[in-house]
Design a protein around this motif. Structure first.
Motif, PDB file in Angstrom:
ATOM      1  N   GLN A 171      20.766 -54.746 -37.458  1.00  7.82           N
ATOM      2  CA  GLN A 171      20.208 -54.429 -36.137  1.00  7.82           C
ATOM      3  C   GLN A 171      21.246 -53.840 -35.196  1.00  7.82           C
ATOM      4  N   ASN A 172      22.436 -53.586 -35.698  1.00  4.47           N
ATOM      5  CA  ASN A 172      23.489 -52.925 -34.918  1.00  4.47           C
ATOM      6  C   ASN A 172      23.754 -53.665 -33.604  1.00  4.47           C
ATOM      7  N   THR A 173      24.111 -54.923 -33.727  1.00  6.19           N
ATOM      8  CA  THR A 173      24.337 -55.743 -32.537  1.00  6.19           C
ATOM      9  C   THR A 173      25.368 -56.819 -32.845  1.00  6.19           C
ATOM     10  N   VAL A 174      25.705 -57.607 -31.837  1.00  5.50           N
ATOM     11  CA  VAL A 174      26.561 -58.785 -31.998  1.00  5.50           C
ATOM     12  C   VAL A 174      25.842 -59.945 -31.335  1.00  5.50           C
ATOM     13  N   LEU A 175      25.228 -60.788 -32.133  1.00  3.06           N
ATOM     14  CA  LEU A 175      24.412 -61.877 -31.615  1.00  3.06           C
ATOM     15  C   LEU A 175      25.306 -63.016 -31.128  1.00  3.06           C
ATOM     16  N   GLU A 176      25.150 -63.385 -29.852  1.00  2.57           N
ATOM     17  CA  GLU A 176      26.005 -64.420 -29.267  1.00  2.57           C
ATOM     18  C   GLU A 176      25.242 -65.613 -28.715  1.00  2.57           C
ATOM     19  N   PHE A 177      23.946 -65.497 -28.479  1.00  2.00           N
ATOM     20  CA  PHE A 177      23.192 -66.613 -27.908  1.00  2.00           C
ATOM     21  C   PHE A 177      23.001 -67.704 -28.967  1.00  2.00           C
ATOM     22  N   PRO A 178      22.808 -68.959 -28.556  1.00  2.00           N
ATOM     23  CA  PRO A 178      22.679 -70.049 -29.524  1.00  2.00           C
ATOM     24  C   PRO A 178      21.318 -70.084 -30.212  1.00  2.00           C
ATOM     25  N   ILE A 179      21.344 -70.523 -31.458  1.00  2.80           N
ATOM     26  CA  ILE A 179      20.122 -70.752 -32.221  1.00  2.80           C
ATOM     27  C   ILE A 179      20.094 -72.221 -32.616  1.00  2.80           C
ATOM     28  N   VAL A 180      19.045 -72.908 -32.232  1.00  2.00           N
ATOM     29  CA  VAL A 180      18.890 -74.339 -32.517  1.00  2.00           C
ATOM     30  C   VAL A 180      18.618 -74.558 -34.004  1.00  2.00           C
ATOM     31  N   ALA A 181      19.262 -75.566 -34.563  1.00  2.00           N
ATOM     32  CA  ALA A 181      19.032 -75.971 -35.952  1.00  2.00           C
ATOM     33  C   ALA A 181      18.140 -77.208 -35.950  1.00  2.00           C
ATOM     34  N   ASP A 182      16.850 -76.996 -36.155  1.00  2.00           N
ATOM     35  CA  ASP A 182      15.862 -78.074 -36.039  1.00  2.00           C
ATOM     36  C   ASP A 182      15.354 -78.483 -37.421  1.00  2.00           C
ATOM     37  N   LYS A 183      16.281 -78.839 -38.298  1.00  2.00           N
ATOM     38  CA  LYS A 183      15.936 -79.154 -39.676  1.00  2.00           C
ATOM     39  C   LYS A 183      14.951 -80.315 -39.788  1.00  2.00           C
ATOM     40  N   GLU A 184      15.042 -81.255 -38.859  1.00  2.00           N
ATOM     41  CA  GLU A 184      14.149 -82.427 -38.904  1.00  2.00           C
ATOM     42  C   GLU A 184      12.828 -82.199 -38.168  1.00  2.00           C
ATOM     43  N   LEU A 185      12.620 -81.005 -37.644  1.00  2.00           N
ATOM     44  CA  LEU A 185      11.372 -80.615 -36.959  1.00  2.00           C
ATOM     45  C   LEU A 185      11.145 -81.372 -35.650  1.00  2.00           C
ATOM     46  N   LYS A 186      12.161 -82.024 -35.118  1.00  2.00           N
ATOM     47  CA  LYS A 186      11.968 -82.841 -33.915  1.00  2.00           C
ATOM     48  C   LYS A 186      11.604 -81.987 -32.708  1.00  2.00           C
ATOM     49  N   ILE A 187      12.333 -80.901 -32.507  1.00  2.00           N
ATOM     50  CA  ILE A 187      12.060 -80.059 -31.341  1.00  2.00           C
ATOM     51  C   ILE A 187      10.780 -79.256 -31.565  1.00  2.00           C
ATOM     52  N   ALA A 188      10.577 -78.804 -32.787  1.00  2.00           N
ATOM     53  CA  ALA A 188       9.362 -78.059 -33.108  1.00  2.00           C
ATOM     54  C   ALA A 188       8.111 -78.889 -32.819  1.00  2.00           C
ATOM     55  N   GLN A 189       8.159 -80.164 -33.149  1.00  2.00           N
ATOM     56  CA  GLN A 189       7.024 -81.038 -32.870  1.00  2.00           C
ATOM     57  C   GLN A 189       6.915 -81.357 -31.382  1.00  2.00           C
ATOM     58  N   LEU A 190       8.057 -81.535 -30.741  1.00  2.00           N
ATOM     59  CA  LEU A 190       8.066 -81.815 -29.308  1.00  2.00           C
ATOM     60  C   LEU A 190       7.422 -80.684 -28.517  1.00  2.00           C
ATOM     61  N   TYR A 191       7.658 -79.433 -28.970  1.00  2.00           N
ATOM     62  CA  TYR A 191       7.139 -78.251 -28.277  1.00  2.00           C
ATOM     63  C   TYR A 191       5.911 -77.654 -28.975  1.00  2.00           C
ATOM     64  N   ASP A 192       5.344 -78.388 -29.928  1.00  2.00           N
ATOM     65  CA  ASP A 192       4.118 -77.965 -30.613  1.00  2.00           C
ATOM     66  C   ASP A 192       4.270 -76.582 -31.241  1.00  2.00           C
ATOM     67  N   MET A 193       5.392 -76.374 -31.931  1.00  2.00           N
ATOM     68  CA  MET A 193       5.677 -75.093 -32.572  1.00  2.00           C
ATOM     69  C   MET A 193       5.201 -75.038 -34.028  1.00  2.00           C
ATOM     70  N   ILE A 194       4.758 -76.170 -34.566  1.00  2.00           N
ATOM     71  CA  ILE A 194       4.245 -76.208 -35.931  1.00  2.00           C
ATOM     72  C   ILE A 194       2.721 -76.120 -35.881  1.00  2.00           C
ATOM     73  N   HIS A 195       2.177 -75.062 -36.454  1.00  2.00           N
ATOM     74  CA  HIS A 195       0.729 -74.876 -36.513  1.00  2.00           C
ATOM     75  C   HIS A 195       0.320 -74.942 -37.981  1.00  2.00           C
ATOM     76  N   PRO A 196      -0.297 -76.033 -38.403  1.00  2.00           N
ATOM     77  CA  PRO A 196      -0.549 -76.279 -39.829  1.00  2.00           C
ATOM     78  C   PRO A 196      -1.334 -75.185 -40.543  1.00  2.00           C
ATOM     79  N   ASN A 197      -2.166 -74.458 -39.835  1.00  2.00           N
ATOM     80  CA  ASN A 197      -2.907 -73.386 -40.498  1.00  2.00           C
ATOM     81  C   ASN A 197      -2.014 -72.200 -40.845  1.00  2.00           C
ATOM     82  N   GLU A 198      -0.807 -72.165 -40.245  1.00  2.00           N
ATOM     83  CA  GLU A 198       0.185 -71.152 -40.585  1.00  2.00           C
ATOM     84  C   GLU A 198       1.196 -71.718 -41.582  1.00  2.00           C
TER      85      GLU A 198
END
Length: 210
Positions: free
Chosen positions: A88-115
């Protein structure tokens, strides 16, 4: 409980590609563009991460901090960032969360089972400096987000926070705005000395200073 516009964004502490963060402390008076992607080393996500990185000056100009998330590990994120930078011809510097245990994904309702039951959909949360959720959008896994719209809505929110106006359909900075119906004509004369055009008693159009 489902999150709604106006709710306080749930705080969390988590590891990221830039080290551990606690959301509310990390934000430190900035707006936050918090977004999830389904998985590292996938094509659409690669373009989205790259576009977020390319737009870093635009986010900074608006006092916005991007924060990504997926259910991959920090090590996986860091390896993938090299691919993002290369393709992508860039230098990515912002943080990316590592949510391996799905804690934040569930907290923010980011898991949609039909997907998927393990991967996050493409969720967007725009959070203001008081840590209130101001906008939520959800895209399916196969469709990348519209970053023009993300910047547009941040501009609109910041404009309507500063003045008692609303933004019409397809509004962009510099376009006319609507004086809110809750503002009387008498008060509007003080707040908008430039005047306005009345299309209906509830629809008063005015120009803001460029």
């Amino acid at each position: 409980m489902a999150l709604r516009i106006g709710d306080t964004a749930p705080d969390f502490s988590i590891d990221t590609t830039n080290g551990p963060i606690r959301l509310h402390d990390w934000a430190q008076g900035s707006w936050v563009f918090f977004f999830s992607h389904p998985a590292d080393y996938t094509p659409v996500c690669t373009t989205e991460m790259g576009r977020t990185s390319q737009l870093a000056p635009e986010f900074a100009k608006r006092n916005v901090k991007p924060l990504g998330l997926s259910t991959d590990t920090v090590e996986q994120h860091k390896g993938w960032i090299q691919d993002v930078n290369e393709t992508q011809n860039t230098v990515l510097e912002f943080p990316i969360v590592a949510d391996k245990e799905l804690k934040i994904a569930q907290l923010y309702d980011m898991i949609h089972p039909n997907e998927s039951v393990t991967a996050t959909v493409r969720s967007v949360f725009i959070i203001d400096p008081s840590m209130k959720i101001r906008l939520m959008m959800t895209y399916p896994m196969t469709v990348g987000r519209n970053f023009d719209e993300i910047l547009r809505v941040i501009d609109a929110l910041q404009t309507t926070d500063k003045q008692e106006v609303a933004c019409p359909a397809d509004w962009r900075p510099g376009n006319p705005v609507i004086i809110r119906p809750t503002v009387s004509d008498e008060d509007a004369k003080k707040k908008f000395p430039q005047g306005w055009t009345t299309l209906k008693p509830y629809l008063r159009i005015t120009e803001l200073d460029k």
